[in-house]
Write an enzyme that holds these catalytic residues in place. Structure first.
Site, mmCIF file in Angstrom:
data_model
loop_
_atom_site.group_PDB
_atom_site.id
_atom_site.type_symbol
_atom_site.label_atom_id
_atom_site.label_comp_id
_atom_site.label_asym_id
_atom_site.label_seq_id
_atom_site.Cartn_x
_atom_site.Cartn_y
_atom_site.Cartn_z
ATOM 1 N N HIS A 21 0.827 -1.202 0.000
ATOM 2 C CA HIS A 21 0.000 0.000 0.000
ATOM 3 C C HIS A 21 0.867 1.261 0.000
ATOM 4 O O HIS A 21 0.534 2.247 -0.658
ATOM 5 C CB HIS A 21 -0.915 0.019 1.232
ATOM 6 C CG HIS A 21 -1.972 -1.024 1.222
ATOM 7 N ND1 HIS A 21 -3.324 -0.730 1.294
ATOM 8 C CD2 HIS A 21 -1.905 -2.379 1.157
ATOM 9 C CE1 HIS A 21 -4.038 -1.847 1.284
ATOM 10 N NE2 HIS A 21 -3.186 -2.866 1.200
ATOM 11 N N ASP A 121 -5.761 5.864 2.191
ATOM 12 C CA ASP A 121 -5.960 4.455 1.858
ATOM 13 C C ASP A 121 -7.375 4.052 2.243
ATOM 14 O O ASP A 121 -7.913 4.481 3.270
ATOM 15 C CB ASP A 121 -4.946 3.603 2.629
ATOM 16 C CG ASP A 121 -4.785 2.224 2.030
ATOM 17 O OD1 ASP A 121 -5.736 1.427 2.117
ATOM 18 O OD2 ASP A 121 -3.710 1.939 1.480
ATOM 19 N N GLN A 325 12.100 -6.568 -8.376
ATOM 20 C CA GLN A 325 11.081 -7.246 -9.182
ATOM 21 C C GLN A 325 10.783 -6.536 -10.495
ATOM 22 O O GLN A 325 10.666 -7.178 -11.543
ATOM 23 C CB GLN A 325 9.791 -7.410 -8.366
ATOM 24 C CG GLN A 325 8.663 -8.083 -9.143
ATOM 25 C CD GLN A 325 7.584 -8.631 -8.237
ATOM 26 O OE1 GLN A 325 7.834 -9.537 -7.456
ATOM 27 N NE2 GLN A 325 6.378 -8.087 -8.317
ATOM 28 N N TRP A 343 -2.361 -7.645 -6.134
ATOM 29 C CA TRP A 343 -2.727 -6.749 -7.226
ATOM 30 C C TRP A 343 -1.515 -5.991 -7.787
ATOM 31 O O TRP A 343 -1.382 -5.800 -8.992
ATOM 32 C CB TRP A 343 -3.808 -5.773 -6.785
ATOM 33 C CG TRP A 343 -4.266 -4.868 -7.896
ATOM 34 C CD1 TRP A 343 -4.236 -3.514 -7.933
ATOM 35 C CD2 TRP A 343 -4.831 -5.275 -9.158
ATOM 36 N NE1 TRP A 343 -4.732 -3.035 -9.132
ATOM 37 C CE2 TRP A 343 -5.114 -4.102 -9.901
ATOM 38 C CE3 TRP A 343 -5.133 -6.521 -9.735
ATOM 39 C CZ2 TRP A 343 -5.668 -4.141 -11.187
ATOM 40 C CZ3 TRP A 343 -5.687 -6.554 -11.021
ATOM 41 C CH2 TRP A 343 -5.947 -5.375 -11.717
ATOM 42 N N ASN A 344 -0.606 -5.553 -6.908
ATOM 43 C CA ASN A 344 0.580 -4.865 -7.402
ATOM 44 C C ASN A 344 1.392 -5.768 -8.325
ATOM 45 O O ASN A 344 1.881 -5.333 -9.368
ATOM 46 C CB ASN A 344 1.451 -4.405 -6.234
ATOM 47 C CG ASN A 344 0.794 -3.309 -5.422
ATOM 48 O OD1 ASN A 344 0.317 -2.333 -5.972
ATOM 49 N ND2 ASN A 344 0.754 -3.487 -4.119
#
Length: 456
Positions: A21, A121, A325, A343-344
């Site tokens: 997040h 958030d 990554q 989701w990321n």
């Protein structure tokens, strides 16, 4: 480009205390600052070390409550640092108690600095009433897909999961595709319907929603949500890094194009030692070169496994802890991604144009799996049933299907490349996400101007 008066707009960004997040919201703040907006991230001292902010993005710190008040281990200030990140663990509960103790210092910051907007958030539902009481419009930042939102809303509204055996599949109606689930695939929030209501009510009280997705990826589901709220899709907002670790790059450079499978289950998910051993054997048996990221440093792999991987042509590279990554996924030699379906990670896989072996472990990851495999059709399903151990043979077959030359594999790869092209286009000037952000900033500026003139 937004107008020159944008510097007058002051926006605060308040991410949930989880790596998945914090980093996307930090990159969202960077996108705003690139348009001339006065952007400030609010987080705690330990979480600030995750950030590599440009000078144009400000940082304000909230003091994290002492361990005597939180019952958390020392320096545990986000979900990834907890000894057990299971959604039902006492540590997670204690982290939320600590977050409750952040309300007062966060309120003080808002009162002191008086931002024009708060981008919070979605997990922080309490910021809706707080912002309203201070006369500060709040936008929520959604770190999951529109598809996931629609699926969860439909299940909460129609409750197809109630009154049936936990192993029996139920169908989610009214979502444009035939989507079936079992109870074990539902996020933990469905065990507490009042919490879901709390999140939804806070969303509806807010000025609108910013989503880390893009219209061309899930147009049907974005339209579903836009029928009920103001929604801006500004993604794919970057998550990872731009660093290039020389050892990894050198290893990747030695491999053929599209030959390597990248295996990573995120910064928080854990699997059993037995499952790790089955994964190791399956990856080795597939015959494909791989990069495998293990979150925990002291995981023991099968005897001789790492030594065999380092011999000869070096078929496998095992990384422990952290990995770059974004760089790995975009390298030409990487041709597939085995993922936990966070989701990321999915957005990074889409942006890199990679087909995925979908292996969800918890929470909304099971819903994301269905999007990848059944809606976008750019992935293969690895896990057969919730809680099952995936044996060596299934791992091997999944890798071979993902990386192979069969018609199904080639079609998945073609679709993945098409989504990659769309993901790139939407972030360029004139693209859907670029324009959505422009329209949002223009609306925020106009709203702030009216308020200052007494018309808001």
């Amino acid at each position: 480009m937004a107008s020159s008066k944008n510097h007058k707009l002051k926006v605060f960004f308040f991410p949930f205390l989880a790596t998945g997040h914090i980093l996307p919201m930090a990159n969202l703040a960077r996108l705003f600052s690139d348009r001339g907006i006065n952007s400030t991230i609010i987080t705690t001292p330990a979480n600030s070390t995750l950030l590599h902010l440009p000078s144009s993005v400000n940082l304000l710190l909230l003091p994290f409550p002492p361990t005597s008040e939180t019952n958390l281990p020392v320096n545990c200030e986000n979900t990834a640092s907890l000894p057990n990140s299971n959604p039902n663990s006492s540590h997670i509960s204690n982290l939320f108690k600590a977050i409750e103790l952040l309300r007062k210092p966060f309120t003080d910051l808002l009162q002191q600095h008086q931002p024009d907007f708060l981008i919070s958030d979605w997990v922080y539902s309490w910021t809706a009433d707080l912002a309203q009481s201070l006369g500060i419009p709040r936008l929520t930042f959604q770190t999951c897909s529109a598809f996931c939102n629609v699926i969860c809303n439909q299940i909460h509204e129609h409750k197809p999961h109630l009154g049936i055996n936990g192993l029996m599949p139920f169908q989610v109606h009214g979502v444009g595709h035939r989507i079936e689930m079992v109870k074990g695939e539902l996020p933990v929030v469905f065990d507490h319907p009042f919490v879901f209501d709390m999140f939804r009510d806070a969303e509806m009280k807010s000025y609108g929603t910013i989503m880390n997705s893009f219209y061309e990826l899930e147009p049907l589901y974005v339209d579903f949500l836009r029928a009920t709220r103001k929604l801006w899709c500004v993604g794919p907002v970057g998550f990872g890094d731009n660093q290039q670790v020389e050892k990894i790059k050198k290893w990747l450079d030695s491999k053929d194009p599209d030959s390597v499978i990248y295996v990573c289950f995120g910064s928080e998910c854990t699997v059993s030692a037995y499952q790790i051993n089955e994964m190791a054997r399956g990856l080795e048996a597939s015959g494909h070169p791989f990069i495998w990221v293990l979150r925990i440093d002291d995981i023991v792999l099968p005897s001789g496994f790492e030594a065999r991987m380092e011999m000869g042509e070096s078929k496998g590279l095992v990384l422990r802890g952290w990995a770059p990554q974004a760089m790995i996924l975009r390298h030409p030699s990487v041709g597939g991604f085995m993922t936990h379906c966070g989701w990321n990670s999915i957005l990074e896989g889409v942006s890199a144009g990679l087909p995925m072996a979908a292996w969800p472990l918890q929470s909304e990851q099971f819903i994301n799996e269905k999007m990848v495999v059944e809606v976008l059709e750019i992935g293969v399903k690895v896990l057969r049933a919730v809680g099952d151990v995936v044996d060596e043979e299934i791992v091997r077959k999944s890798v071979e299907l993902l990386m192979g030359g069969e018609q199904q594999s080639l079609e998945m790869r073609m679709r993945a490349k098409e989504y990659q092209a769309k993901a790139r286009a939407v972030m360029e000037k004139g693209g859907a996400s670029y324009e959505d952000l422009s329209h949002l900033i223009e609306e925020m500026e106009e709203y702030a101007k009216k308020r200052k003139m007494g018309g808001g």
